[in-house]
Design a protein around this motif. Structure first.
Motif, PDB file in Angstrom:
ATOM      1  N   PHE A 172       2.919  66.796  58.652  1.00 32.97           N
ATOM      2  CA  PHE A 172       4.355  66.537  59.506  1.00 32.97           C
ATOM      3  C   PHE A 172       5.397  66.454  58.652  1.00 32.97           C
ATOM      4  O   PHE A 172       6.604  66.848  58.872  1.00 32.97           O
ATOM      5  CB  PHE A 172       4.104  65.462  60.721  1.00 32.97           C
ATOM      6  N   PHE A 173       5.036  66.002  57.410  1.00 37.86           N
ATOM      7  CA  PHE A 173       6.228  65.786  56.369  1.00 37.86           C
ATOM      8  C   PHE A 173       6.618  67.153  55.909  1.00 37.86           C
ATOM      9  O   PHE A 173       7.548  67.610  55.846  1.00 37.86           O
ATOM     10  CB  PHE A 173       5.806  65.113  55.252  1.00 37.86           C
ATOM     11  N   MET A 174       5.360  68.322  55.792  1.00 37.52           N
ATOM     12  CA  MET A 174       5.724  69.490  55.460  1.00 37.52           C
ATOM     13  C   MET A 174       6.612  70.190  56.641  1.00 37.52           C
ATOM     14  O   MET A 174       7.723  70.932  56.231  1.00 37.52           O
ATOM     15  CB  MET A 174       4.321  70.267  55.154  1.00 37.52           C
ATOM     16  N   LEU A 175       6.288  70.062  57.817  1.00 36.06           N
ATOM     17  CA  LEU A 175       7.156  70.426  58.831  1.00 36.06           C
ATOM     18  C   LEU A 175       8.584  70.134  58.925  1.00 36.06           C
ATOM     19  O   LEU A 175       9.633  70.938  59.008  1.00 36.06           O
ATOM     20  CB  LEU A 175       6.339  70.182  60.194  1.00 36.06           C
ATOM     21  N   PHE A 176       8.700  68.876  58.608  1.00 35.39           N
ATOM     22  CA  PHE A 176       9.908  68.255  58.683  1.00 35.39           C
ATOM     23  C   PHE A 176      10.935  68.887  57.292  1.00 35.39           C
ATOM     24  O   PHE A 176      12.214  69.333  57.502  1.00 35.39           O
ATOM     25  CB  PHE A 176       9.989  66.740  58.383  1.00 35.39           C
ATOM     26  N   LEU A 177      10.347  69.156  56.237  1.00 33.65           N
ATOM     27  CA  LEU A 177      11.029  69.685  54.974  1.00 33.65           C
ATOM     28  C   LEU A 177      11.157  71.106  55.299  1.00 33.65           C
ATOM     29  O   LEU A 177      12.367  71.425  54.940  1.00 33.65           O
ATOM     30  CB  LEU A 177      10.106  69.529  53.783  1.00 33.65           C
ATOM     31  N   LEU A 178      10.327  71.915  55.897  1.00 33.55           N
ATOM     32  CA  LEU A 178      10.372  73.235  56.175  1.00 33.55           C
ATOM     33  C   LEU A 178      11.631  73.419  57.196  1.00 33.55           C
ATOM     34  O   LEU A 178      12.482  74.272  56.976  1.00 33.55           O
ATOM     35  CB  LEU A 178       9.233  73.831  56.674  1.00 33.55           C
ATOM     36  N   GLY A 179      11.609  72.827  58.148  1.00 38.83           N
ATOM     37  CA  GLY A 179      12.834  72.602  59.197  1.00 38.83           C
ATOM     38  C   GLY A 179      14.317  72.353  58.609  1.00 38.83           C
ATOM     39  O   GLY A 179      15.175  72.933  58.943  1.00 38.83           O
ATOM     40  N   LEU A 180      14.180  71.304  57.480  1.00 39.44           N
ATOM     41  CA  LEU A 180      15.388  70.630  56.832  1.00 39.44           C
ATOM     42  C   LEU A 180      16.059  71.777  56.218  1.00 39.44           C
ATOM     43  O   LEU A 180      17.198  72.050  56.174  1.00 39.44           O
ATOM     44  CB  LEU A 180      15.006  69.536  56.180  1.00 39.44           C
ATOM     45  N   ASP A 181      14.964  72.619  55.106  1.00 41.09           N
ATOM     46  CA  ASP A 181      15.970  73.486  54.519  1.00 41.09           C
ATOM     47  C   ASP A 181      16.300  74.624  55.345  1.00 41.09           C
ATOM     48  O   ASP A 181      17.456  75.025  54.924  1.00 41.09           O
ATOM     49  CB  ASP A 181      14.610  74.249  53.856  1.00 41.09           C
ATOM     50  N   TRP A 240      -4.127  63.613  56.542  1.00 38.28           N
ATOM     51  CA  TRP A 240      -3.819  64.951  56.934  1.00 38.28           C
ATOM     52  C   TRP A 240      -2.768  65.240  57.891  1.00 38.28           C
ATOM     53  O   TRP A 240      -1.853  65.919  57.567  1.00 38.28           O
ATOM     54  CB  TRP A 240      -5.017  65.805  57.226  1.00 38.28           C
ATOM     55  N   ALA A 241      -2.458  64.367  58.603  1.00 32.88           N
ATOM     56  CA  ALA A 241      -1.632  64.301  59.779  1.00 32.88           C
ATOM     57  C   ALA A 241      -0.035  63.781  58.912  1.00 32.88           C
ATOM     58  O   ALA A 241       0.818  64.759  59.316  1.00 32.88           O
ATOM     59  CB  ALA A 241      -1.565  63.212  60.890  1.00 32.88           C
ATOM     60  N   ILE A 242      -0.154  63.151  58.138  1.00 30.33           N
ATOM     61  CA  ILE A 242       1.189  62.574  57.321  1.00 30.33           C
ATOM     62  C   ILE A 242       1.432  64.038  56.505  1.00 30.33           C
ATOM     63  O   ILE A 242       2.764  64.365  56.466  1.00 30.33           O
ATOM     64  CB  ILE A 242       0.646  61.490  56.577  1.00 30.33           C
ATOM     65  N   LEU A 243       0.454  64.589  55.824  1.00 29.66           N
ATOM     66  CA  LEU A 243       0.973  65.601  54.953  1.00 29.66           C
ATOM     67  C   LEU A 243       1.520  66.792  55.683  1.00 29.66           C
ATOM     68  O   LEU A 243       2.650  67.481  55.372  1.00 29.66           O
ATOM     69  CB  LEU A 243      -0.290  66.132  54.153  1.00 29.66           C
ATOM     70  N   ILE A 283      -2.563  71.904  49.468  1.00 27.98           N
ATOM     71  CA  ILE A 283      -3.748  70.967  49.756  1.00 27.98           C
ATOM     72  C   ILE A 283      -4.103  71.030  50.860  1.00 27.98           C
ATOM     73  O   ILE A 283      -5.548  70.800  51.062  1.00 27.98           O
ATOM     74  CB  ILE A 283      -2.827  69.328  49.750  1.00 27.98           C
ATOM     75  N   LEU A 284      -3.515  71.222  52.117  1.00 25.01           N
ATOM     76  CA  LEU A 284      -4.366  71.665  53.566  1.00 25.01           C
ATOM     77  C   LEU A 284      -5.078  72.702  53.460  1.00 25.01           C
ATOM     78  O   LEU A 284      -6.245  72.870  53.987  1.00 25.01           O
ATOM     79  CB  LEU A 284      -3.277  71.707  54.277  1.00 25.01           C
ATOM     80  N   PHE A 285      -4.444  73.885  52.354  1.00 26.12           N
ATOM     81  CA  PHE A 285      -5.658  74.962  52.394  1.00 26.12           C
ATOM     82  C   PHE A 285      -7.026  74.760  51.640  1.00 26.12           C
ATOM     83  O   PHE A 285      -7.968  75.010  52.161  1.00 26.12           O
ATOM     84  CB  PHE A 285      -4.919  76.209  51.504  1.00 26.12           C
ATOM     85  N   VAL A 286      -6.898  73.965  50.645  1.00 29.23           N
ATOM     86  CA  VAL A 286      -8.127  73.532  49.948  1.00 29.23           C
ATOM     87  C   VAL A 286      -8.911  72.906  50.957  1.00 29.23           C
ATOM     88  O   VAL A 286     -10.239  73.144  51.186  1.00 29.23           O
ATOM     89  CB  VAL A 286      -7.813  72.800  48.720  1.00 29.23           C
ATOM     90  N   ARG A 287      -8.359  71.650  51.748  1.00 36.69           N
ATOM     91  CA  ARG A 287      -9.320  71.023  52.550  1.00 36.69           C
ATOM     92  C   ARG A 287      -9.644  71.963  53.832  1.00 36.69           C
ATOM     93  O   ARG A 287     -10.858  71.709  54.299  1.00 36.69           O
ATOM     94  CB  ARG A 287      -8.396  69.880  53.389  1.00 36.69           C
ATOM     95  N   GLY A 288      -8.883  72.768  54.109  1.00 37.61           N
ATOM     96  CA  GLY A 288      -9.317  73.678  55.265  1.00 37.61           C
ATOM     97  C   GLY A 288     -10.318  74.408  55.253  1.00 37.61           C
ATOM     98  O   GLY A 288     -11.247  74.728  55.951  1.00 37.61           O
TER      99      GLY A 288
END
Length: 558
Positions: free
Chosen positions: A328-337, A323-326, A195-200
């Motif tokens: 930082f939520f992505m960062l949290f999940l990546l770190g969690l994994d 975009w900020a919510i998406l 999603i961030l890629f398409v927006r970017g």
């Protein structure tokens, strides 16, 4: 492959093996591997490197993972705090009108083409952006001096505790719960990244950023540091030497095609890093376009990219909260994994070393989490970021490369590549080309030795925010690195002194012999021994336990 020390009670061994658990299907294993390998570093380190360059090992692994887990969870806590503030009517790092802002704060404004003056203040000496001050003054409440620990920053402390609680929920039933969690945590970040890629790429200036990202500076290819950075990035991104991959793989079906996994996961990991680079540089290109700053000025590495530069760019977008919510939520999940695989590695290693602990898995899990949670408290103080950077800089750089080098040497030169190739062929029911022998015995050790030397050669003195670290803190950093590496010689001395008999030469020769290698399950082991006898014309291994190894566990994952 698994290693079993036979104690004469095969049914007992079989039962203990089953108690470890097993992945329910191949998908859980692959997702866990991807979740472990693909982490926050793919977002903040790989793109920065592209900008900068133009385009007793078991015990050692436990120590490394324990140290890293203490601060890595705090990194996971940062996105949680950002997420809370993303639901405000206005992003708090949008301007300088907040209580935590100083007189040095200067807003990142849109570029005025009618004047030659650049409105952005990113590179001006002494001037800070709102995102910089939000991260350092609001979230970290960072102290002015490196050696000033200060008090606890309570919002960060609470976020840290919440992250640990979420971690416990993921690990409460070992791989049974991890296998379910990864279906979400390992896949959803890819959706957000897309999603961030398409927006970017639809933003003004995005293609300038992408062009800067993909067009190489050919002269840099002659710089050995470029190759060293590339090798180190791949090494630390995939995570060999940490024990996580070995631990995850140990729960597989015995006949799992590990060769295919070894190809899929690195390709997926590298592909994600490259894809993340497009996401990051498209937004950085937009930021450069909007502020008038040259793109190299807006690109930073490490936490600054994830928690300062990217939020700055997001604040310039329409609907910045979304975009900020998406993000930082992505960062949290990546770190969690990545984190729960590291913790599961420590827990599994302890229960494999002491099988009687498996009956108390919940207690062991809680104990490890409480220990690491208590140790992580220092990172939630005013000086916490300085200590986080210190251990990230020293604790797991040289040591992990050395651990991996020892592991490869043990397999390639002590156990023997011929035997290892034979074992793999038995597992996957396929013949392996001799390329693998050359890789295991020559190519990989030489590359690891090169990486090891490069880490040492290019290891500069640590600094953060232009603040130099005192000598005594640097010593602490080096001690954290040595604390894991020293496990290897200590265990060697222990084995030669107490577990082997005879002269020193005899003890060394005896300690270098592989004993009782083979599958842990009785049925698999019998098939393996028949395979050796029938196809290799070698005698069966003796099922009698070596008395020198009675101190060890009944099952040991290699």
């Amino acid at each position: 492959m698994e290693n079993e020390l036979i104690d004469g009670t095969e049914n007992s061994t079989e039962t203990k093996f089953e108690e470890r658990g097993q992945w329910r299907n191949k998908t859980e294993f692959i997702l866990s591997l991807l979740g472990y390998a693909i982490g926050i570093g793919n977002i903040w380190r790989f793109p920065y490197l592209c900008y900068r360059n133009g385009g007793g090992a078991g015990y050692a692994m436990i120590v490394v993972n324990l140290i890293v887990c203490t601060y890595f969870n705090t990194i996971c806590a940062y996105p949680l705090i950002f997420l809370v503030h993303c639901f405000n009517s206005k992003l708090p790092w949008l301007d300088c009108s907040n209580p935590w802002n100083t007189n040095n704060c200067s807003e990142v404004k849109h570029y005025n083409s009618n004047t030659s003056l650049l409105k952005s203040s990113i590179v001006k000496s002494g001037i800070k952006t709102p995102a910089d001050e939000f991260f350092h003054h609001k979230i970290l409440q960072i102290s002015d001096e490196v050696d000033v620990v200060g008090g606890i920053v309570w919002p960060l402390f609470i976020a840290n505790i919440i992250s640990w609680v979420i971690m416990y929920i993921c690990l409460i039933r070992g791989i049974k719960s991890v296998g379910k969690v990864v279906y979400f945590t390992a896949t959803f970040p890819f959706i957000i990244l897309s999603i961030l890629f398409v927006r970017g790429i639809t933003l003004p200036g995005a293609w300038d950023g992408i062009k800067y990202y993909i067009v190489p500076e050919w002269k840099e290819l002659a710089n050995v540091k470029v190759w060293a950075d590339a090798a180190i990035q791949i090494f630390f991104s995939l995570g060999p030497g940490w024990g996580g991959i070995v631990n995850i793989a140990s729960y597989n079906n015995f006949k799992n095609n590990g060769r295919l996994d070894a190809i899929i996961v690195p390709l997926a990991n590298s592909g994600t890093s490259i894809f993340a680079g497009f996401v990051v540089f498209s937004v950085l290109g937009f930021m450069s376009h909007e502020t008038g700053e040259p793109l190299p000025s807006v690109a930073t590495g490490g936490p600054g990219l994830a928690f300062i530069t990217y939020p700055e760019a997001i604040s310039l977008l329409p609907w910045p909260q979304l975009w900020a919510i998406l993000f930082f939520f992505m960062l949290f999940l990546l770190g969690l994994d990545s984190l729960f695989v590291q913790l599961e590695t420590v827990i599994a290693a302890l229960m494999d070393e002491f099988p009687h602990l498996r009956k108390r898995q919940t207690l062991v899990t809680i104990s490890i989490l409480l220990l690491t949670m208590c140790l992580s408290t220092i990172y939630t103080t005013n000086g916490g970021m300085y200590w986080l950077q210190l251990f990230d800089w020293y604790a797991a750089s040289i040591s992990v490369v050395l651990i991996c080098l020892v592991e490869v040497f043990m397999v390639g030169w002590i156990y023997g590549v011929g035997k290892f190739k034979r074992d793999i062929e038995f597992m996957i029911d396929e013949k392996l080309p001799n390329f693998w022998i050359i890789s295991w015995k020559i190519t990989t050790p030489l590359l690891l030795l090169f990486i090891f030397m490069m880490v040492i050669v290019f290891n500069t003195r640590i600094m953060y925010q232009k603040s130099a670290y005192p000598d005594w803190i640097v010593v602490v950093g080096w001690l954290s690195s040595v604390s894991s590496m020293i496990c290897i010689p200590i265990y060697m001395i222990y084995k030669l002194t107490f577990l082997e008999k005879g002269t020193l030469s005899e003890r060394i020769k005896s300690s270098l012999k592989d004993r009782n290698w083979g599958p842990a399950k009785t049925n698999d082991r019998e098939k393996w021994e028949n395979f050796i006898q029938n196809n290799m014309n070698l005698p069966k291994q003796n099922h009698q336990a070596d008395p020198k190894d009675e101190h060890k566990r009944n099952i040991k994952e290699v």
